[in-house]
Structure formats: C-alpha cells, structure tokens
Design a protein around this motif. Structure first.
Motif, short mmCIF file in Angstrom:
data_model
loop_
_atom_site.label_atom_id
_atom_site.label_comp_id
_atom_site.label_asym_id
_atom_site.label_seq_id
_atom_site.Cartn_x
_atom_site.Cartn_y
_atom_site.Cartn_z
N LEU A 37 0.82 -1.21 0.00
CA LEU A 37 0.00 0.00 0.00
C LEU A 37 0.86 1.26 0.00
CD1 LEU A 37 -2.78 -1.04 2.52
CD2 LEU A 37 -3.01 -0.78 0.04
N GLY A 38 2.02 1.18 0.63
CA GLY A 38 2.92 2.34 0.67
C GLY A 38 3.44 2.73 -0.69
N SER A 39 3.55 1.77 -1.58
CA SER A 39 4.07 2.06 -2.91
C SER A 39 2.96 2.18 -3.95
CB SER A 39 5.05 0.95 -3.33
OG SER A 39 4.37 -0.29 -3.41
N SER A 40 1.72 2.16 -3.50
CA SER A 40 0.59 2.22 -4.43
C SER A 40 0.35 3.65 -4.91
CB SER A 40 -0.67 1.70 -3.74
OG SER A 40 -1.78 1.88 -4.59
N PRO A 41 0.18 3.81 -6.23
CA PRO A 41 -0.13 5.14 -6.76
C PRO A 41 -1.64 5.43 -6.75
CG PRO A 41 0.19 3.61 -8.56
CD PRO A 41 0.45 2.84 -7.28
N LEU A 42 -2.43 4.48 -6.28
CA LEU A 42 -3.88 4.66 -6.29
C LEU A 42 -4.31 5.80 -5.37
CD1 LEU A 42 -5.03 0.93 -6.13
CD2 LEU A 42 -5.03 2.44 -8.12
N PRO A 43 -5.33 6.55 -5.79
CA PRO A 43 -5.77 7.68 -4.97
C PRO A 43 -6.43 7.24 -3.65
CG PRO A 43 -7.17 7.43 -6.90
CD PRO A 43 -6.03 6.48 -7.06
N ILE A 44 -6.84 5.99 -3.56
CA ILE A 44 -7.48 5.52 -2.33
C ILE A 44 -6.51 4.78 -1.42
CG2 ILE A 44 -9.79 5.38 -3.34
CD1 ILE A 44 -9.29 2.28 -3.42
N ALA A 45 -5.22 4.91 -1.67
CA ALA A 45 -4.21 4.20 -0.88
C ALA A 45 -4.29 4.57 0.60
CB ALA A 45 -2.82 4.45 -1.43
N ASN A 46 -4.53 5.85 0.90
CA ASN A 46 -4.61 6.26 2.31
C ASN A 46 -5.79 5.61 3.01
OD1 ASN A 46 -2.32 7.81 2.27
ND2 ASN A 46 -3.40 9.69 1.72
N GLN A 47 -6.94 5.54 2.33
CA GLN A 47 -8.10 4.87 2.92
C GLN A 47 -7.82 3.38 3.09
OE1 GLN A 47 -8.33 7.13 0.46
NE2 GLN A 47 -9.52 8.75 1.40
N ALA A 48 -7.14 2.79 2.13
CA ALA A 48 -6.80 1.37 2.22
C ALA A 48 -5.86 1.12 3.40
CB ALA A 48 -6.18 0.89 0.91
N LYS A 49 -4.92 2.04 3.62
CA LYS A 49 -4.02 1.91 4.77
C LYS A 49 -4.80 1.98 6.07
CE LYS A 49 -0.03 4.00 2.52
NZ LYS A 49 0.85 5.18 2.47
N GLU A 50 -5.80 2.85 6.12
CA GLU A 50 -6.62 2.99 7.31
C GLU A 50 -7.41 1.70 7.57
OE1 GLU A 50 -9.00 6.69 9.20
OE2 GLU A 50 -9.49 6.22 7.12
N VAL A 51 -7.98 1.13 6.52
CA VAL A 51 -8.70 -0.14 6.65
C VAL A 51 -7.75 -1.24 7.09
CG1 VAL A 51 -9.95 -1.93 5.38
CG2 VAL A 51 -10.54 0.47 5.04
N CYS A 52 -6.56 -1.24 6.54
CA CYS A 52 -5.53 -2.22 6.92
C CYS A 52 -5.22 -2.11 8.40
CB CYS A 52 -4.29 -2.01 6.06
SG CYS A 52 -2.94 -3.14 6.42
N SER A 53 -5.11 -0.90 8.89
CA SER A 53 -4.83 -0.67 10.30
C SER A 53 -5.97 -1.21 11.17
CB SER A 53 -4.64 0.83 10.55
OG SER A 53 -4.54 1.09 11.92
N PHE A 54 -7.20 -0.98 10.74
CA PHE A 54 -8.35 -1.52 11.47
C PHE A 54 -8.31 -3.04 11.50
CE2 PHE A 54 -11.00 2.42 10.16
CZ PHE A 54 -10.49 3.14 11.23
N MET A 55 -8.03 -3.63 10.36
CA MET A 55 -7.96 -5.10 10.27
C MET A 55 -6.89 -5.64 11.21
SD MET A 55 -8.56 -5.79 6.14
CE MET A 55 -6.92 -6.38 6.00
N GLN A 56 -5.75 -4.97 11.22
CA GLN A 56 -4.65 -5.42 12.07
C GLN A 56 -5.03 -5.34 13.54
OE1 GLN A 56 -0.97 -3.38 11.31
NE2 GLN A 56 0.22 -5.08 12.10
N ARG A 57 -5.68 -4.25 13.94
CA ARG A 57 -6.12 -4.12 15.34
C ARG A 57 -7.15 -5.19 15.70
NH1 ARG A 57 -7.87 1.85 15.90
NH2 ARG A 57 -7.08 2.16 13.83
N ASN A 58 -8.06 -5.48 14.77
CA ASN A 58 -9.10 -6.47 15.03
C ASN A 58 -8.51 -7.87 15.15
OD1 ASN A 58 -11.01 -4.44 14.98
ND2 ASN A 58 -11.59 -4.81 12.86
N THR A 59 -7.58 -8.21 14.28
CA THR A 59 -6.98 -9.55 14.37
C THR A 59 -6.11 -9.67 15.62
OG1 THR A 59 -5.17 -8.92 12.88
CG2 THR A 59 -7.05 -10.06 11.90
N THR A 60 -5.42 -8.60 15.98
CA THR A 60 -4.63 -8.63 17.22
C THR A 60 -5.54 -8.83 18.43
OG1 THR A 60 -2.90 -7.23 16.28
CG2 THR A 60 -3.04 -7.30 18.67
#
Length: 116
Positions: A37-60
């Motif tokens: 996601l850090g290397s993604s040129p997509l305009p929604i990369a920041n939102q995807a990072k946020e969702v990724c963070s949520f997923m990581q917290r939920n699985t933890t």
C-alpha cells in the motif's frame, strides 16, 4: 516417537505455541500489505491503509482473546472473556465505521470543491 502430553498444561503450551506462530504469520502478512500500500499510486491508498490498520487491530484483539481463553480457569471465565471481547469489538466497530464515514465525507468533499 514423541510422547504426547495430554495434560491441561501440555495442551495450553501447545496452543500457546500455535498462537505464537499465527501471530508471526499475521504480522508478516500485514507488513507485506503495508509495503504494498505504501508504494501504491492509487488515490485511495490512504483509505486502504486505514482499513488495513483496522484489520490489524481487530486480528490482534482476536489473538489476544485466544491467549486469554487458553488460560481461562473454567467455563464461566471463558464466557466472561468472550462477552467482554464482543462488547469491545462492537465499540471498536462503531468507532471504525465513524472514522471511515468521516474519511469518505472528506474525500467526497474534495471532489466537489472548486479547483483553482
């Protein structure tokens, strides 16, 4: 052939070891996902990072529950742990939904703002 230790402590140790391997695999997965996601040129990369963070917290949180359940002394303790987990996850889900809604509104607002 290895001796099988079916005592409660032996089972707890085996489950703890397995949970440790799962945590490691999960951490590796999220590390790879964050790099992608850090290397993604997509305009929604920041939102995807946020969702990724949520997923990581939920699985933890789920792994933490598993660890607590491994060490529960009886069924009542296990049910209390599970009930507390459910309530915490519902609060977390509500907060995550609010955050994502706010993020979506900001993104949508940017689409309709005048360009100079």
């Amino acid at each position: 052939m290895a001796e099988i230790n079916a005592s409660a402590e032996g089972v707890r140790n085996a489950l703890t070891e397995a949970l440790g391997r799962l945590r490691k695999a999960n951490a590796d997965y999220f590390e790879l996902l964050e790099k992608s996601l850090g290397s993604s040129p997509l305009p929604i990369a920041n939102q995807a990072k946020e969702v990724c963070s949520f997923m990581q917290r939920n699985t933890t949180a789920t792994f933490d529950l598993g660890e607590k359940l491994i060490h529960a002394n009886n069924v009542q303790d296990a049910l209390k742990l599970q009930s507390d987990f459910f309530q915490d996850q519902m609060r977390s889900l509500t907060d995550q939904a609010r955050t994502m809604g706010e993020s979506a509104m900001k993104a949508a607002g940017g689409l309709f703002s005048p360009k100079n």
